[in-house]
Design an enzyme around this catalytic site. Structure first.
Site, PDB file in Angstrom:
ATOM      1  N   LEU A  77       0.610  -1.167   0.010  1.00 47.70           N
ATOM      2  CA  LEU A  77       0.017  -0.119  -0.037  1.00 47.70           C
ATOM      3  C   LEU A  77       0.775   1.285   0.103  1.00 47.70           C
ATOM      4  O   LEU A  77       0.282   2.272  -0.361  1.00 47.70           O
ATOM      5  CB  LEU A  77      -1.155   0.079   1.147  1.00 47.70           C
ATOM      6  CG  LEU A  77      -2.207  -0.965   1.289  1.00 47.70           C
ATOM      7  CD1 LEU A  77      -2.704  -1.144   2.825  1.00 47.70           C
ATOM      8  CD2 LEU A  77      -3.064  -0.923   0.254  1.00 47.70           C
ATOM      9  N   LYS A 113      -8.677   4.418   9.422  1.00 46.34           N
ATOM     10  CA  LYS A 113     -10.067   3.921   8.679  1.00 46.34           C
ATOM     11  C   LYS A 113     -10.953   5.201   8.590  1.00 46.34           C
ATOM     12  O   LYS A 113     -11.606   5.154   7.261  1.00 46.34           O
ATOM     13  CB  LYS A 113     -10.729   3.032   9.520  1.00 46.34           C
ATOM     14  CG  LYS A 113      -9.792   1.782  10.184  1.00 46.34           C
ATOM     15  CD  LYS A 113      -9.417   0.960   8.816  1.00 46.34           C
ATOM     16  CE  LYS A 113     -10.264   0.261   8.178  1.00 46.34           C
ATOM     17  NZ  LYS A 113      -9.791  -0.467   6.945  1.00 46.34           N
ATOM     18  N   PRO A 128     -17.357  -3.250   9.264  1.00 43.86           N
ATOM     19  CA  PRO A 128     -17.761  -4.314  10.399  1.00 43.86           C
ATOM     20  C   PRO A 128     -17.490  -3.873  11.835  1.00 43.86           C
ATOM     21  O   PRO A 128     -16.467  -2.948  11.916  1.00 43.86           O
ATOM     22  CB  PRO A 128     -16.923  -5.613   9.884  1.00 43.86           C
ATOM     23  CG  PRO A 128     -16.182  -4.948   8.837  1.00 43.86           C
ATOM     24  CD  PRO A 128     -16.259  -3.392   8.597  1.00 43.86           C
TER      25      PRO A 128
HETATM   26  P1  NAP Z   1      -5.138  -8.585   9.378  1.00 42.79           P
HETATM   27  O1  NAP Z   1      -5.222  -9.976   9.507  1.00 42.79           O
HETATM   28  O2  NAP Z   1      -3.876  -7.921   9.991  1.00 42.79           O
HETATM   29  O3  NAP Z   1      -5.032  -8.301   8.089  1.00 42.79           O
HETATM   30  C1  NAP Z   1      -4.626  -7.033   7.174  1.00 42.79           C
HETATM   31  C2  NAP Z   1      -4.169  -7.144   6.018  1.00 42.79           C
HETATM   32  O4  NAP Z   1      -3.824  -5.719   5.507  1.00 42.79           O
HETATM   33  C3  NAP Z   1      -2.945  -8.054   6.094  1.00 42.79           C
HETATM   34  O5  NAP Z   1      -3.037  -8.940   4.734  1.00 42.79           O
HETATM   35  C4  NAP Z   1      -1.629  -7.226   5.735  1.00 42.79           C
HETATM   36  O6  NAP Z   1      -0.602  -7.641   5.163  1.00 42.79           O
HETATM   37  C5  NAP Z   1      -2.405  -6.051   5.070  1.00 42.79           C
HETATM   38  N1  NAP Z   1      -1.623  -4.827   4.856  1.00 42.79           N
HETATM   39  C6  NAP Z   1      -1.125  -4.086   6.208  1.00 42.79           C
HETATM   40  N2  NAP Z   1      -0.441  -3.216   5.732  1.00 42.79           N
HETATM   41  C7  NAP Z   1      -0.074  -3.403   4.428  1.00 42.79           C
HETATM   42  C8  NAP Z   1       0.622  -2.605   3.495  1.00 42.79           C
HETATM   43  N3  NAP Z   1       1.468  -1.433   3.781  1.00 42.79           N
HETATM   44  N4  NAP Z   1       0.563  -2.892   2.157  1.00 42.79           N
HETATM   45  C9  NAP Z   1       0.181  -4.073   1.747  1.00 42.79           C
HETATM   46  N5  NAP Z   1      -0.714  -4.856   2.547  1.00 42.79           N
HETATM   47  C10 NAP Z   1      -0.934  -4.294   4.100  1.00 42.79           C
HETATM   48  O7  NAP Z   1      -6.609  -7.641   9.899  1.00 42.79           O
HETATM   49  P2  NAP Z   1      -8.062  -8.189   9.806  1.00 42.79           P
HETATM   50  O8  NAP Z   1      -8.539  -8.184  11.067  1.00 42.79           O
HETATM   51  O9  NAP Z   1      -7.996  -9.205   8.724  1.00 42.79           O
HETATM   52  O10 NAP Z   1      -8.618  -6.741   8.962  1.00 42.79           O
HETATM   53  C11 NAP Z   1      -8.957  -6.669   7.281  1.00 42.79           C
HETATM   54  C12 NAP Z   1      -9.632  -5.458   7.298  1.00 42.79           C
HETATM   55  O11 NAP Z   1     -10.733  -5.349   8.116  1.00 42.79           O
HETATM   56  C13 NAP Z   1      -8.867  -4.098   7.592  1.00 42.79           C
HETATM   57  O12 NAP Z   1      -9.150  -3.308   6.563  1.00 42.79           O
HETATM   58  C14 NAP Z   1      -9.438  -3.722   8.866  1.00 42.79           C
HETATM   59  O13 NAP Z   1      -9.285  -2.374   9.038  1.00 42.79           O
HETATM   60  C15 NAP Z   1     -10.779  -4.197   8.685  1.00 42.79           C
HETATM   61  N6  NAP Z   1     -11.590  -4.498  10.123  1.00 42.79           N
HETATM   62  C16 NAP Z   1     -10.998  -5.378  10.986  1.00 42.79           C
HETATM   63  C17 NAP Z   1     -11.637  -5.323  12.178  1.00 42.79           C
HETATM   64  C18 NAP Z   1     -11.320  -6.435  13.001  1.00 42.79           C
HETATM   65  O14 NAP Z   1     -11.720  -6.321  13.977  1.00 42.79           O
HETATM   66  N7  NAP Z   1     -10.328  -7.240  12.859  1.00 42.79           N
HETATM   67  C19 NAP Z   1     -12.878  -4.539  12.329  1.00 42.79           C
HETATM   68  C20 NAP Z   1     -13.263  -3.853  11.488  1.00 42.79           C
HETATM   69  C21 NAP Z   1     -12.635  -3.422  10.115  1.00 42.79           C
HETATM   70  P3  NAP Z   1       0.568  -8.593   5.815  1.00 42.79           P
HETATM   71  O15 NAP Z   1      -0.154 -10.019   6.063  1.00 42.79           O
HETATM   72  O16 NAP Z   1       1.601  -8.470   4.926  1.00 42.79           O
HETATM   73  O17 NAP Z   1       0.790  -7.742   7.116  1.00 42.79           O
END
Ligand code: NAP
Length: 357
Positions: free
Chosen positions: A65, A161, A184
């Site tokens: 990103l 966000k 979410p």
């Molecule tokens: P996660 O497992 O940490 O996944 C985040 C992803 O983003 C990972 O694949 C990570 O890649 C990638 N990423 C981070 N920095 C990056 C960069 N500089 N360039 C490219 N990729 C990058 O988190 P998740 O819980 O699945 O969250 C996914 C989405 O849902 C996010 O947008 C988050 O804000 C949103 N969300 C999450 C929650 C929650 O409770 N978990 C709630 C609401 C919204 P790497 O594997 O290489 O680190």
């Protein structure tokens, strides 16, 4: 006339951040639909063995990103893009731009590449409830019409966000590409190939008894499988373009999460902290921990989110939170992220898509 090949007739979908917790479930559900070809971005292709083993038909490409490199190639030929990738740090970073820059500039990069490539019909972006409520005001019910004032947000993640989703809506204004935002709550539920990230930290800490007690924090949760479903439905729903959708299941106090964990695991050798943690103790500890400092404004705040649009437009119904919590715990243990105690009994019933032992 020659018959069309699959690559001409089956739409290609790009899922960004395919290695992540939520994206894993989106990929799994899209593959189960058997209506799409799938591409996924990761930051480092060489560390994706388990992703490749789990999803052999997913075409994995590299893109960060923080960098323009790779995005146009990743999006080339796609009809749909689901932009999930965004930093979700467990600890609050010293420099907030570490989180904000990739979230905001990365979203613009993905959308710009969609415009440049020209084939993308719809983009679904993953936002967060913090982009609706911020820290939340006790007693309020929030809807998709609500936005926090980003300048007042102390927590870099919430700011990232909010600014990223705003940037997405501003970017598509007046352009041909359709946008849907999925908003979410706190994600719970089983892990597929990802490591436990920030959202499972609450359940993990309770299960491994590594917190002295439960702060009086209210959690608006949703199962990761239901949140993934919302992305899949939003990709093709006729009503979705131009809309934000709050995706939320049951909400409860952290102490109630601990009680659910206690009821299932205390007989299996796990010591589960079910007592509360006084606010004074958290305030004192927050002087030394930026993580607790960020949590302080949320202590005692009970807020709700409207899920009317989720139910009416996307026809999503959500699982009971008990199922999400218990599935999270079994998944954390079976994958080795929490110790298997002597009395541990592997789960007999396997919830769909949960891949537990
Ligand atoms: P996660 O497992 O940490 O996944 C985040 C992803 O983003 C990972 O694949 C990570 O890649 C990638 N990423 C981070 N920095 C990056 C960069 N500089 N360039 C490219 N990729 C990058 O988190 P998740 O819980 O699945 O969250 C996914 C989405 O849902 C996010 O947008 C988050 O804000 C949103 N969300 C999450 C929650 C929650 O409770 N978990 C709630 C609401 C919204 P790497 O594997 O290489 O680190």
């Amino acid at each position: 006339m020659a018959a069309c090949s699959d690559s001409e007739t089956i739409p290609l979908v790009l899922v960004t951040g395919a290695s992540g917790y939520l994206a894993n479930h989106i990929v799994q559900q899209l593959l189960e639909e058997k209506s799409y070809r799938l591409r996924g971005t990761v930051r480092n292709v060489s560390s994706t063995l388990s992703l490749r083993e789990q999803f052999p038909s997913l075409h994995i490409v590299e893109a960060d990103l923080n960098d323009d490199k790779g995005w146009q190639e990743a999006i080339e030929g796609c009809t749909y893009v689901i932009h999930v990738a965004s930093p979700l740090p467990i600890h609050v970073p010293r420099d907030e731009t570490e989180v904000i820059r990739p979230a905001v500039d990365g979203t613009r990069r993905v959308l710009q590449a969609c415009m440049d490539v020209g084939s993308v019909r719809r983009v679904v972006v993953t936002s967060s409830m913090t982009a609706v409520s911020g820290m939340g005001e006790h007693g309020r019910t929030y809807t998709e019409n609500d936005w926090p004032d980003a300048d007042t947000l102390k927590d870099p993640y919430s700011k990232s966000k909010t600014l990223a989703e705003r940037a997405a809506w501003e970017f598509v204004d007046g352009k041909s590409v359709e946008l849907v935002s999925i908003v979410p709550g706190l994600l719970l539920g089983p892990l597929l190939t990802a490591k436990p990230g920030a959202s499972l930290e609450v359940v993990k800490r309770i299960l491994e008894n590594s917190i002295p007690g439960c702060p009086h924090i209210y959690l608006n949760t949703v199962d990761v499988r239901d949140a993934a479903r919302a992305h899949v439905v939003a990709l093709v729903s006729e009503r979705a373009p131009g809309n934000r959708y709050i995706i939320c299941g049951e909400s409860l106090w952290m102490k109630e999460v601990a009680q659910i964990v206690y009821d299932e695991f205390s007989s299996q050798g796990y010591r589960v902290p079910t007592r509360g943690m006084p606010k004074f103790f958290i305030w004192l500890a927050s002087l030394f921990s930026s993580q607790l400092d960020a949590v302080l404004p949320r202590i005692g705040n009970e807020i709700q989110f409207s899920t009317q649009k989720m139910k009416e437009d996307l026809e999503i119904s959500t699982r009971p939170v008990r199922e999400s919590i218990i599935d999270s715990c079994y998944s954390l243990i079976s994958k080795g992220f929490v110790e298997k105690k002597q009395g541990y009994r592997p789960r007999q019933h396997i919830a769909s898509s949960s891949q537990l032992d």
